[in-house]
Design a protein around this motif. Structure first.
Motif, PDB file in Angstrom:
ATOM      1  N   GLU A  34       0.848  -1.192   0.000  1.00  0.00           N
ATOM      2  CA  GLU A  34       0.000   0.000   0.000  1.00  0.00           C
ATOM      3  C   GLU A  34       0.882   1.241   0.000  1.00  0.00           C
ATOM      4  OE1 GLU A  34      -2.513   2.850  -0.160  1.00  0.00           O
ATOM      5  OE2 GLU A  34      -3.265   0.788  -0.304  1.00  0.00           O
ATOM      6  N   ARG A  35       0.626   2.158  -0.924  1.00  0.00           N
ATOM      7  CA  ARG A  35       1.492   3.326  -1.044  1.00  0.00           C
ATOM      8  C   ARG A  35       1.280   4.341   0.072  1.00  0.00           C
ATOM      9  NH1 ARG A  35      -0.780   7.726  -4.210  1.00  0.00           N
ATOM     10  NH2 ARG A  35      -2.921   7.278  -4.852  1.00  0.00           N
ATOM     11  N   THR A 127       5.589   2.136  -2.630  1.00  0.00           N
ATOM     12  CA  THR A 127       5.120   2.486  -3.962  1.00  0.00           C
ATOM     13  C   THR A 127       5.787   1.612  -5.013  1.00  0.00           C
ATOM     14  OG1 THR A 127       4.797   4.794  -3.289  1.00  0.00           O
ATOM     15  CG2 THR A 127       4.923   4.338  -5.659  1.00  0.00           C
ATOM     16  N   VAL A 128       4.988   0.927  -5.809  1.00  0.00           N
ATOM     17  CA  VAL A 128       5.529   0.117  -6.912  1.00  0.00           C
ATOM     18  C   VAL A 128       5.974   1.054  -8.029  1.00  0.00           C
ATOM     19  CG1 VAL A 128       4.945  -1.548  -8.722  1.00  0.00           C
ATOM     20  CG2 VAL A 128       4.193  -1.937  -6.364  1.00  0.00           C
ATOM     21  N   ILE A 129       7.194   0.842  -8.508  1.00  0.00           N
ATOM     22  CA  ILE A 129       7.725   1.687  -9.580  1.00  0.00           C
ATOM     23  C   ILE A 129       7.932   0.923 -10.882  1.00  0.00           C
ATOM     24  CG2 ILE A 129       8.777   3.367  -8.029  1.00  0.00           C
ATOM     25  CD1 ILE A 129      11.415   1.936  -8.293  1.00  0.00           C
ATOM     26  N   ASP A 130       7.963  -0.421 -10.807  1.00  0.00           N
ATOM     27  CA  ASP A 130       8.133  -1.204 -12.033  1.00  0.00           C
ATOM     28  C   ASP A 130       7.813  -2.662 -11.757  1.00  0.00           C
ATOM     29  OD1 ASP A 130       8.658  -1.701 -14.675  1.00  0.00           O
ATOM     30  OD2 ASP A 130      10.726  -0.963 -14.639  1.00  0.00           O
ATOM     31  N   LEU A 131       7.680  -3.423 -12.826  1.00  0.00           N
ATOM     32  CA  LEU A 131       7.492  -4.868 -12.727  1.00  0.00           C
ATOM     33  C   LEU A 131       8.793  -5.568 -13.091  1.00  0.00           C
ATOM     34  CD1 LEU A 131       4.012  -5.271 -14.479  1.00  0.00           C
ATOM     35  CD2 LEU A 131       4.486  -5.028 -12.030  1.00  0.00           C
ATOM     36  N   ILE A 132       9.053  -6.689 -12.455  1.00  0.00           N
ATOM     37  CA  ILE A 132      10.224  -7.508 -12.766  1.00  0.00           C
ATOM     38  C   ILE A 132       9.818  -8.530 -13.822  1.00  0.00           C
ATOM     39  CG2 ILE A 132      11.930  -9.113 -11.848  1.00  0.00           C
ATOM     40  CD1 ILE A 132      11.430  -7.866  -9.080  1.00  0.00           C
ATOM     41  N   GLN A 146      10.191   1.997  -0.645  1.00  0.00           N
ATOM     42  CA  GLN A 146       9.612   2.259   0.674  1.00  0.00           C
ATOM     43  C   GLN A 146      10.502   3.244   1.417  1.00  0.00           C
ATOM     44  OE1 GLN A 146       9.816  -0.609   3.968  1.00  0.00           O
ATOM     45  NE2 GLN A 146       7.577  -0.469   4.143  1.00  0.00           N
ATOM     46  N   ASN A 147      10.024   4.468   1.535  1.00  0.00           N
ATOM     47  CA  ASN A 147      10.772   5.521   2.236  1.00  0.00           C
ATOM     48  C   ASN A 147      12.198   5.659   1.701  1.00  0.00           C
ATOM     49  OD1 ASN A 147       8.538   5.985   3.975  1.00  0.00           O
ATOM     50  ND2 ASN A 147       9.180   4.266   5.260  1.00  0.00           N
ATOM     51  N   GLY A 148      12.311   5.622   0.364  1.00  0.00           N
ATOM     52  CA  GLY A 148      13.611   5.809  -0.267  1.00  0.00           C
ATOM     53  C   GLY A 148      14.434   4.551  -0.412  1.00  0.00           C
TER      54      GLY A 148
END
Length: 360
Positions: A34-35, A127-132, A146-148
């Motif tokens: 959850e973002r 926060t999801v930034i990409d898919l593997i 997550q928090n950097g």
């Protein structure tokens, strides 16, 4: 940080949280991302219908949510020129015309129940930034922040339960067809007058729908349809004539409206549209809820449809069966029903004004 789970669910709304609980209950290791920092964030589509109620009761969750607070709508009223025009009562077999359930109450129960299983884990502020993806292009997990701090989560299946602006859908390359409905929606929340009964009230203002939804803890949610894209121009106009229309429609609200809606900034704008994806997933990824079929607020189908998606998907997934074949099977079960609901929404929107006509 590197983690490994059977399933990674992105988005801890009702659909994602329910699915996480159901999978953990089936001994499938699942991580819910959850973002936001707080799970119990405020949400405006908080009405259960009989389908959502049935799902919660099936898993023994309804009574637990009820203990935290919910409110059954006793009737639907249509008002014209400040007077009651027509009343609709619920089917006695159902006993209500929708149930207001604060999202915080629903999510609290779902998350707490999921936490009773060792196979469940939750990560907030993530926060999801990409898919593997592997060399063949199959999705094998997510890259998140997550928090950097970068986090890699390897999984057999990624679930996009992350709403209308789904990053999972975008990164998976799944297209949606967007349909505008000709209106946007202004939300406002005000305290209910003393002895206000649990009702849904409707009026017709300048040919557009105005709705009042009674909420738990003594509040009323106002949903006011306006012409699509008109809010920037509205904000340039005097506020008082606009709000006088609300008071004329529901005179009993005059005192609380004047006290709590005093400028355009007391409204929240929702850009209304529906969308629909022909492809509900691909190898290694599946979408549920608004991520794959965004609903308009009409009929309060969105929350319930997301929960039905979760229930249907959980019923076909096991630790051994997370293949593309099962995902296709699930989407086939849901596509026709979702398409039907979206057509019902359009019909309700187009015929709303006829509720104020007496046919001889």
């Amino acid at each position: 940080m590197k983690l490994k789970r059977d399933v990674c669910i992105v988005g801890a709304g009702p659909g994602g949280a329910l699915l996480a609980y159901l999978l953990a209950k089936q001994n499938i290791s699942v991580i819910l991302l959850e973002r936001f920092k707080e799970i119990a964030k405020e949400f405006r589509g908080e009405h259960l219908n009989e389908e959502g109620e049935e799902i919660l009761k099936k898993y023994g969750l309804f009574e637990k949510v009820e203990e935290l607070g919910m409110l059954r709508m006793e009737r639907l009223e249509y008002w014209e020129d400040g007077k009651l025009f027509k009343t609709v009562l619920p089917d006695p077999a159902i006993g209500h015309l929708g149930i207001h359930v604060p999202q915080s109450n629903l999510l609290t129960v779902l998350i707490n129940e999921a936490k009773t299983f060792e196979q469940f884990s939750l990560m907030t502020s993530t926060t999801v930034i990409d898919l593997i993806k592997d060399e063949a292009g199959a999705i094998k997990g997510v890259k998140a922040n997550q928090n950097g701090k970068e986090i890699l989560i390897e999984s057999n299946l990624v679930i996009g339960a992350d709403g209308r602006y789904s990053i999972v859908r975008k990164k998976a390359g799944i297209d949606v067809t967007v349909r505008k409905h000709g209106y946007d929606l202004l939300w406002a929340k005000i305290p209910a007058p003393t002895n206000w009964e649990p009702t849904i009230k409707m009026a017709l203002i300048d040919g557009m729908q105005l709705s009042l939804f009674t909420q738990t803890n003594g509040f009323i949610q106002i949903g006011w349809n306006i012409q699509q894209g008109s809010f920037p121009m509205l904000r340039k106009q005097p506020f008082t004539p606009f709000i006088e229309k609300l008071i004329k429609a529901f005179p009993q609200l005059e005192r609380t409206v004047r006290s709590h809606i005093q400028s355009w900034s007391d409204f929240v704008l929702l850009d209304v549209y529906s969308n629909y994806a022909e492809q509900w997933g691909k190898k290694g990824v599946a979408l549920i809820g608004d991520a794959v079929h965004t609903m308009t607020p009409t009929g309060a189908f969105g929350l319930n449809s997301a929960m039905k998606d979760a229930d249907t998907l959980a019923s076909i997934l096991t630790e051994e069966t997370m293949s593309e074949l099962e995902l296709i099977q699930c989407s086939k079960q849901r596509k026709k029903e979702v398409a039907r609901l979206q057509e019902i929404q359009i019909e309700k929107e187009q015929t709303f004004a006829t509720q104020f006509v007496i046919y001889s």
